[in-house]
Write a protein that holds these residues in place. Structure first.
Motif, PDB file in Angstrom:
ATOM      1  N   ASN A   1       0.796  -1.164  -0.072  1.00 45.70           N
ATOM      2  CA  ASN A   1       0.032   0.006   0.060  1.00 45.70           C
ATOM      3  C   ASN A   1       0.898   1.202  -0.154  1.00 45.70           C
ATOM      4  OD1 ASN A   1      -2.377  -1.566   0.166  1.00 45.70           O
ATOM      5  ND2 ASN A   1      -1.893  -1.851   2.352  1.00 45.70           N
TER       6      ASN A   1
ATOM      7  N   ASN B   1       3.490  -0.334   4.030  1.00 43.87           N
ATOM      8  CA  ASN B   1       2.428  -0.999   4.507  1.00 43.87           C
ATOM      9  C   ASN B   1       1.922  -2.035   3.612  1.00 43.87           C
ATOM     10  OD1 ASN B   1      -0.798  -0.668   4.773  1.00 43.87           O
ATOM     11  ND2 ASN B   1       0.044  -0.688   6.587  1.00 43.87           N
TER      12      ASN B   1
ATOM     13  N   LYS C   1       0.265  -6.028   2.524  1.00 44.68           N
ATOM     14  CA  LYS C   1      -0.618  -7.294   2.712  1.00 44.68           C
ATOM     15  C   LYS C   1       0.017  -8.385   2.217  1.00 44.68           C
ATOM     16  CE  LYS C   1      -4.911  -6.518   2.046  1.00 44.68           C
ATOM     17  NZ  LYS C   1      -5.302  -6.880   3.334  1.00 44.68           N
TER      18      LYS C   1
ATOM     19  N   TRP D   1      -5.913 -12.694   2.280  1.00 45.54           N
ATOM     20  CA  TRP D   1      -6.691 -12.483   3.291  1.00 45.54           C
ATOM     21  C   TRP D   1      -6.323 -12.107   4.576  1.00 45.54           C
ATOM     22  CZ3 TRP D   1      -4.913 -16.887   0.528  1.00 45.54           C
ATOM     23  CH2 TRP D   1      -3.886 -17.418   1.269  1.00 45.54           C
ATOM     24  N   SER D   2      -5.033 -11.353   4.828  1.00 50.52           N
ATOM     25  CA  SER D   2      -4.271 -11.077   5.758  1.00 50.52           C
ATOM     26  C   SER D   2      -4.701  -9.580   5.973  1.00 50.52           C
ATOM     27  CB  SER D   2      -2.675 -11.300   5.943  1.00 50.52           C
ATOM     28  OG  SER D   2      -2.250 -10.579   4.801  1.00 50.52           O
ATOM     29  N   SER D   3      -4.363  -9.080   7.221  1.00 48.36           N
ATOM     30  CA  SER D   3      -4.307  -7.762   7.399  1.00 48.36           C
ATOM     31  C   SER D   3      -3.337  -7.108   6.945  1.00 48.36           C
ATOM     32  CB  SER D   3      -4.418  -7.596   9.049  1.00 48.36           C
ATOM     33  OG  SER D   3      -5.400  -8.048   9.638  1.00 48.36           O
ATOM     34  N   ASP D   4      -3.219  -5.796   6.946  1.00 44.92           N
ATOM     35  CA  ASP D   4      -1.923  -5.088   6.375  1.00 44.92           C
ATOM     36  C   ASP D   4      -1.006  -4.762   7.672  1.00 44.92           C
ATOM     37  OD1 ASP D   4      -4.164  -2.863   4.387  1.00 44.92           O
ATOM     38  OD2 ASP D   4      -3.386  -4.853   4.182  1.00 44.92           O
ATOM     39  N   TYR D   5       0.190  -4.571   7.454  1.00 51.17           N
ATOM     40  CA  TYR D   5       1.158  -4.560   8.676  1.00 51.17           C
ATOM     41  C   TYR D   5       2.398  -3.503   7.915  1.00 51.17           C
ATOM     42  CZ  TYR D   5      -0.902  -8.477  10.818  1.00 51.17           C
ATOM     43  OH  TYR D   5      -1.875  -9.267  11.609  1.00 51.17           O
ATOM     44  N   ASN D   6       2.739  -2.679   9.019  1.00 49.65           N
ATOM     45  CA  ASN D   6       3.766  -1.836   8.719  1.00 49.65           C
ATOM     46  C   ASN D   6       5.024  -2.381   8.844  1.00 49.65           C
ATOM     47  OD1 ASN D   6       2.989   0.655   7.835  1.00 49.65           O
ATOM     48  ND2 ASN D   6       2.268   1.113   9.755  1.00 49.65           N
TER      49      ASN D   6
END
Length: 121
Positions: free
Chosen positions: A32, A98, A100, A104-109
């Motif tokens: 992202n 950021n 993914k 199906w996963s969340s976004d992480y930094n």
């Protein structure tokens, strides 16, 4: 696993230029936003510039007109072109993304390890 690897830091005289690169690798479904932050000795980490996946950009007031952020989505890479460097730009520069990892996963930094930029008088 995801890695962000920075390159391009170094020592430059005031008024000079440097170009930083940060490449993402590993399990990446989508990146992202991507951006650059910096931390000088004794100071908090601060935002330098960010860019979205569609190319929108945001800059700290202190670097507007001197720094340019760009990205190559095909290479999962973000760049920071730094011109007219000043001694106060001296800091460790960190890449941030950021990400993914799977649909199906969340976004992480994620953060890179940092690269030193030193601007001499």
């Amino acid at each position: 696993q995801v890695q962000l690897v920075e390159s391009g830091g170094g020592l430059v005289q005031a008024g000079g230029s440097l170009r930083l690169s940060c490449a993402g690798s590993g399990s990446i479904f989508r990146i992202n936003s991507m951006g650059w932050y910096r931390q000088a000795p004794g100071k908090q980490r601060e935002l330098v510039a960010t860019t979205t996946s569609t190319g929108d950009t945001n800059y700290a007031d202190s670097v507007k007109g001197r720094f340019t952020i760009s990205r190559d989505n095909a290479k999962n890479t973000v760049y920071l072109q730094m011109n007219s460097l000043k001694p106060e730009d001296t800091a460790v520069y960190y890449c941030n993304a950021n990400i993914k990892r799977v649909p199906w996963s969340s976004d992480y930094n994620y953060w890179g390890q940092g690269t030193q930029v030193t601007v001499s008088i």
